[in-house]
Design an enzyme around this catalytic site. Sequence first.
Site, PDB file in Angstrom:
ATOM      1  N   PRO A   9       1.604   1.333 -25.905  1.00  0.00           N
ATOM      2  CA  PRO A   9       0.598   1.107 -24.875  1.00  0.00           C
ATOM      3  C   PRO A   9       0.512  -0.336 -24.372  1.00  0.00           C
ATOM      4  CG  PRO A   9      -0.424   1.490 -27.016  1.00  0.00           C
ATOM      5  CD  PRO A   9       1.033   1.826 -27.153  1.00  0.00           C
ATOM      6  N   ASN A  10       0.298  -0.443 -23.075  1.00  0.00           N
ATOM      7  CA  ASN A  10       0.098  -1.716 -22.357  1.00  0.00           C
ATOM      8  C   ASN A  10       1.374  -2.534 -22.173  1.00  0.00           C
ATOM      9  OD1 ASN A  10      -2.771  -1.434 -21.999  1.00  0.00           O
ATOM     10  ND2 ASN A  10      -2.968  -1.800 -24.193  1.00  0.00           N
ATOM     11  N   ARG A  17       0.673  -9.510 -18.272  1.00  0.00           N
ATOM     12  CA  ARG A  17      -0.320  -9.400 -19.339  1.00  0.00           C
ATOM     13  C   ARG A  17      -0.214 -10.600 -20.285  1.00  0.00           C
ATOM     14  NH1 ARG A  17       0.572  -5.625 -24.591  1.00  0.00           N
ATOM     15  NH2 ARG A  17      -1.485  -5.932 -25.479  1.00  0.00           N
ATOM     16  N   TYR A  22       2.785 -12.985 -24.574  1.00  0.00           N
ATOM     17  CA  TYR A  22       3.863 -11.988 -24.519  1.00  0.00           C
ATOM     18  C   TYR A  22       5.054 -12.394 -23.657  1.00  0.00           C
ATOM     19  CZ  TYR A  22       0.333  -9.128 -26.774  1.00  0.00           C
ATOM     20  OH  TYR A  22      -0.610  -8.657 -27.658  1.00  0.00           O
ATOM     21  N   ASN A  71       8.144  -0.449 -30.598  1.00  0.00           N
ATOM     22  CA  ASN A  71       7.047  -1.401 -30.531  1.00  0.00           C
ATOM     23  C   ASN A  71       5.791  -0.559 -30.326  1.00  0.00           C
ATOM     24  OD1 ASN A  71       5.085  -3.286 -30.050  1.00  0.00           O
ATOM     25  ND2 ASN A  71       6.308  -4.517 -28.633  1.00  0.00           N
ATOM     26  N   ALA A  74      -0.628  -1.756 -29.918  1.00  0.00           N
ATOM     27  CA  ALA A  74      -1.894  -1.713 -30.680  1.00  0.00           C
ATOM     28  C   ALA A  74      -1.927  -0.586 -31.709  1.00  0.00           C
ATOM     29  CB  ALA A  74      -3.067  -1.600 -29.717  1.00  0.00           C
ATOM     30  N   HIS A  77      -1.590  -1.100 -35.602  1.00  0.00           N
ATOM     31  CA  HIS A  77      -2.679  -1.491 -36.493  1.00  0.00           C
ATOM     32  C   HIS A  77      -3.675  -0.365 -36.740  1.00  0.00           C
ATOM     33  CE1 HIS A  77      -0.871  -5.195 -35.169  1.00  0.00           C
ATOM     34  NE2 HIS A  77      -1.294  -5.002 -33.936  1.00  0.00           N
ATOM     35  N   ASP A  84       2.899   8.681 -40.197  1.00  0.00           N
ATOM     36  CA  ASP A  84       3.257   9.949 -40.847  1.00  0.00           C
ATOM     37  C   ASP A  84       4.439  10.622 -40.144  1.00  0.00           C
ATOM     38  OD1 ASP A  84       1.307   9.588 -42.740  1.00  0.00           O
ATOM     39  OD2 ASP A  84      -0.035  11.156 -41.992  1.00  0.00           O
ATOM     40  N   GLU A  95      10.811  -1.744 -36.472  1.00  0.00           N
ATOM     41  CA  GLU A  95       9.538  -2.081 -35.816  1.00  0.00           C
ATOM     42  C   GLU A  95       9.692  -3.428 -35.126  1.00  0.00           C
ATOM     43  OE1 GLU A  95       6.321  -2.390 -38.623  1.00  0.00           O
ATOM     44  OE2 GLU A  95       4.990  -3.319 -37.150  1.00  0.00           O
ATOM     45  N   HIS A  97       7.993  -6.485 -32.484  1.00  0.00           N
ATOM     46  CA  HIS A  97       6.861  -7.080 -31.772  1.00  0.00           C
ATOM     47  C   HIS A  97       7.333  -8.331 -31.039  1.00  0.00           C
ATOM     48  CE1 HIS A  97       4.069  -4.425 -33.751  1.00  0.00           C
ATOM     49  NE2 HIS A  97       4.722  -4.664 -34.876  1.00  0.00           N
ATOM     50  N   LEU A  98       6.826  -8.500 -29.834  1.00  0.00           N
ATOM     51  CA  LEU A  98       7.138  -9.710 -29.068  1.00  0.00           C
ATOM     52  C   LEU A  98       6.476 -10.924 -29.702  1.00  0.00           C
ATOM     53  CD1 LEU A  98       6.389  -7.840 -25.820  1.00  0.00           C
ATOM     54  CD2 LEU A  98       8.569  -9.008 -26.138  1.00  0.00           C
ATOM     55  N   SER A  99       5.198 -10.773 -30.036  1.00  0.00           N
ATOM     56  CA  SER A  99       4.459 -11.881 -30.644  1.00  0.00           C
ATOM     57  C   SER A  99       4.564 -11.786 -32.164  1.00  0.00           C
ATOM     58  CB  SER A  99       2.983 -11.817 -30.219  1.00  0.00           C
ATOM     59  OG  SER A  99       2.372 -10.637 -30.730  1.00  0.00           O
ATOM     60  N   ARG A 104      -1.630 -14.167 -35.791  1.00  0.00           N
ATOM     61  CA  ARG A 104      -2.653 -13.971 -34.758  1.00  0.00           C
ATOM     62  C   ARG A 104      -3.968 -13.534 -35.431  1.00  0.00           C
ATOM     63  NH1 ARG A 104      -0.414 -10.394 -30.092  1.00  0.00           N
ATOM     64  NH2 ARG A 104      -2.418 -11.068 -29.209  1.00  0.00           N
ATOM     65  N   ARG A 108      -4.471  -7.890 -36.683  1.00  0.00           N
ATOM     66  CA  ARG A 108      -3.072  -7.605 -36.313  1.00  0.00           C
ATOM     67  C   ARG A 108      -2.114  -7.752 -37.495  1.00  0.00           C
ATOM     68  NH1 ARG A 108      -3.155  -7.274 -30.598  1.00  0.00           N
ATOM     69  NH2 ARG A 108      -4.819  -8.584 -29.808  1.00  0.00           N
TER      70      ARG A 108
HETATM   71  C1  DQA Z   1       2.495  -6.307 -29.855  1.00  0.00           C
HETATM   72  C2  DQA Z   1       1.445  -6.885 -30.816  1.00  0.00           C
HETATM   73  C3  DQA Z   1       0.242  -5.976 -30.922  1.00  0.00           C
HETATM   74  O1  DQA Z   1      -0.738  -6.524 -31.816  1.00  0.00           O
HETATM   75  C4  DQA Z   1      -0.410  -5.787 -29.562  1.00  0.00           C
HETATM   76  O2  DQA Z   1      -1.470  -4.859 -29.644  1.00  0.00           O
HETATM   77  C5  DQA Z   1       0.565  -5.399 -28.500  1.00  0.00           C
HETATM   78  C6  DQA Z   1       1.904  -5.989 -28.497  1.00  0.00           C
HETATM   79  C7  DQA Z   1       3.670  -7.291 -29.624  1.00  0.00           C
HETATM   80  O3  DQA Z   1       4.698  -6.836 -29.156  1.00  0.00           O
HETATM   81  O4  DQA Z   1       3.538  -8.487 -29.871  1.00  0.00           O
HETATM   82  O5  DQA Z   1       0.223  -4.671 -27.585  1.00  0.00           O
HETATM   83  O6  DQA Z   1       3.020  -5.133 -30.433  1.00  0.00           O
END
Ligand code: DQA
Length: 143
Positions: A9-10, A17, A22, A71, A74, A77, A84, A95, A97-99, A104, A108
Amino acid sequence: MKVLVIHGPNLNMLGKREPEIYGTFSLDKINRKMMALASELKLKLSIMQTNSEAEIIDAIQKKDYDVLIINPAAYTHTSIAIRDAISAVGKPVIEVHLSNIHKREEFRKKSYIAEVATGQISGLGAESYLLALRASKNILSSN
Ligand code: DQA
């Protein structure tokens, strides 16, 4: 050798964003970089983005991949359901993550996915995805 990338998501809003967190690359640009590297590595790559937890679970259960790069954004978390599904399917999962989720906010730092993933790459921006592709190649070559 099929690799599926799921952007959660997002992530469709990348570039606009919170660019200070990011980065300024759009999702389309990251996808194009991945496509180029996948063809170099001779991997078949499918990429999807969804804001829906259910769609992520359906794609995981479909098992139409040898390695999954995800990825979960959110949902990382919060989602025991995604955790599952990964556990039920039993395929290699990276897995991404960009950040750097470990430096953080406190909430997270907890990833439900890390407990069932093969590995986690966090904090390297778009490069996190490219490293995950290289790791996928290595996983598949050593099988
Ligand atoms: C994220 C880190 C997550 O905490 C956050 O909710 C995201 C992006 C990342 O790629 O850094 O939406 O997964």
